[in-house]
Design a protein around this motif. Structure first.
Motif, PDB file in Angstrom:
ATOM      1  N   UNK A 193      37.558  44.794  33.935  1.00 43.04           N
ATOM      2  CA  UNK A 193      37.886  44.999  32.524  1.00 43.04           C
ATOM      3  C   UNK A 193      39.376  45.267  32.359  1.00 43.04           C
ATOM      4  N   UNK A 194      39.935  46.084  33.241  1.00 40.71           N
ATOM      5  CA  UNK A 194      41.353  46.433  33.163  1.00 40.71           C
ATOM      6  C   UNK A 194      42.249  45.216  33.348  1.00 40.71           C
ATOM      7  N   UNK A 195      41.813  44.260  34.152  1.00 37.64           N
ATOM      8  CA  UNK A 195      42.608  43.050  34.358  1.00 37.64           C
ATOM      9  C   UNK A 195      42.792  42.284  33.061  1.00 37.64           C
ATOM     10  N   UNK A 196      41.881  42.437  32.133  1.00 41.63           N
ATOM     11  CA  UNK A 196      42.000  41.750  30.848  1.00 41.63           C
ATOM     12  C   UNK A 196      43.059  42.394  29.957  1.00 41.63           C
ATOM     13  N   UNK A 197      43.591  43.546  30.346  1.00 36.94           N
ATOM     14  CA  UNK A 197      44.682  44.171  29.597  1.00 36.94           C
ATOM     15  C   UNK A 197      45.998  43.433  29.831  1.00 36.94           C
ATOM     16  N   UNK A 198      46.034  42.599  30.865  1.00 33.38           N
ATOM     17  CA  UNK A 198      47.248  41.850  31.158  1.00 33.38           C
ATOM     18  C   UNK A 198      47.525  40.881  30.024  1.00 33.38           C
ATOM     19  N   UNK A 199      48.795  40.791  29.649  1.00 30.97           N
ATOM     20  CA  UNK A 199      49.147  39.969  28.503  1.00 30.97           C
ATOM     21  C   UNK A 199      49.424  38.512  28.861  1.00 30.97           C
ATOM     22  N   UNK A 200      49.639  38.212  30.116  1.00 26.64           N
ATOM     23  CA  UNK A 200      49.912  36.834  30.525  1.00 26.64           C
ATOM     24  C   UNK A 200      48.781  36.337  31.411  1.00 26.64           C
ATOM     25  N   UNK A 201      48.206  35.224  31.052  1.00 24.61           N
ATOM     26  CA  UNK A 201      47.094  34.707  31.837  1.00 24.61           C
ATOM     27  C   UNK A 201      47.523  34.361  33.259  1.00 24.61           C
ATOM     28  N   UNK A 202      48.758  33.933  33.444  1.00 24.90           N
ATOM     29  CA  UNK A 202      49.189  33.606  34.816  1.00 24.90           C
ATOM     30  C   UNK A 202      49.301  34.853  35.673  1.00 24.90           C
ATOM     31  N   UNK A 203      49.638  36.003  35.081  1.00 23.12           N
ATOM     32  CA  UNK A 203      49.671  37.255  35.840  1.00 23.12           C
ATOM     33  C   UNK A 203      48.248  37.633  36.242  1.00 23.12           C
ATOM     34  N   UNK A 204      47.323  37.482  35.329  1.00 29.71           N
ATOM     35  CA  UNK A 204      45.917  37.735  35.627  1.00 29.71           C
ATOM     36  C   UNK A 204      45.473  36.861  36.793  1.00 29.71           C
ATOM     37  N   UNK A 205      45.815  35.565  36.732  1.00 21.27           N
ATOM     38  CA  UNK A 205      45.423  34.638  37.797  1.00 21.27           C
ATOM     39  C   UNK A 205      46.030  35.039  39.133  1.00 21.27           C
ATOM     40  N   UNK A 206      47.287  35.478  39.138  1.00 19.05           N
ATOM     41  CA  UNK A 206      47.919  35.897  40.396  1.00 19.05           C
ATOM     42  C   UNK A 206      47.203  37.099  40.988  1.00 19.05           C
ATOM     43  N   UNK A 207      46.829  38.066  40.147  1.00 16.48           N
ATOM     44  CA  UNK A 207      46.199  39.271  40.654  1.00 16.48           C
ATOM     45  C   UNK A 207      44.773  39.046  41.144  1.00 16.48           C
ATOM     46  N   UNK A 208      44.097  38.044  40.611  1.00 15.03           N
ATOM     47  CA  UNK A 208      42.737  37.762  41.061  1.00 15.03           C
ATOM     48  C   UNK A 208      42.688  36.593  42.042  1.00 15.03           C
ATOM     49  N   UNK A 209      43.863  36.092  42.441  1.00 10.63           N
ATOM     50  CA  UNK A 209      43.922  35.061  43.468  1.00 10.63           C
ATOM     51  C   UNK A 209      43.949  33.647  42.955  1.00 10.63           C
ATOM     52  N   UNK A 210      44.374  33.461  41.712  1.00 11.51           N
ATOM     53  CA  UNK A 210      44.453  32.122  41.142  1.00 11.51           C
ATOM     54  C   UNK A 210      45.720  31.411  41.568  1.00 11.51           C
TER      55      UNK A 210
END
Length: 116
Positions: A78-95
Motif C-alpha cells: 500500500x505504501x508503495x502506491x504513495x510514490x508519485x512517479x510510476x517509474x520509481x514504483x517500478x524500480x522499487x518493485x523490480x520493474x
C-alpha cells in the motif's frame, strides 16, 4: 509488523526527505531565475537541466510519502502506491529501469513529452 522504534525512524526519514525536497525546490527556483540570464543559444539546454530538479523533487516527495505511510503502519504494498512517479514504483518493485528506457536515455528532440 514494524516495531514502534522502526516506525518512528521511518517517520523521521520521511520528515528529512520532505525538508530536502523543500530546499531543492528553493534551488530550482533560484536556478530558473538564473536561466533567464542565460545566453539564448544555451537556454534550451539549461531549461532541460532545470527540469531535472522537478524530477528529483517528485522522487523525494514519493519517497517521503512512502516512508511516512510505512511509519504509520500501512502495508508496504500500500505504501508503495504513495510514490508519485510510476517509474520509481517500478524500480522499487523490480520493474524496468528508467535508464534502460529509450525515451529517457536517448537525446531529446527538444519537445516535452508528458506521457509515453
Amino acid at each position: 509488523m514494524l516495531k514502534a522504534r522502526s516506525r518512528l525512524l521511518l517517520v523521521a526519514v520521511s520528515d528529512e526527505l520532505a525538508e530536502i525536497r523543500t530546499r531543492l525546490e528553493e534551488l530550482a527556483d533560484l536556478t530558473t531565475e538564473l536561466v533567464a540570464d542565460c545566453p539564448a543559444e544555451r537556454r534550451a539546454e539549461a531549461m532541460a537541466g532545470v527540469q531535472q530538479f522537478d524530477l528529483l523533487i517528485q522522487r523525494l516527495e514519493g519517497l517521503s510519502g512512502m516512508a511516512a505511510a510505512i511509519g504509520a503502519g500501512a502495508p508496504v504494498d500500500t505504501a508503495l502506491h504513495a510514490l508519485t512517479l510510476s517509474d520509481l514504483y517500478e524500480r522499487l518493485v523490480g520493474g524496468e529501469s528508467v535508464a534502460r528506457r529509450p525515451s529517457m536515455s536517448a537525446p531529446g528532440s527538444g519537445e516535452l513529452t508528458l506521457f509515453d
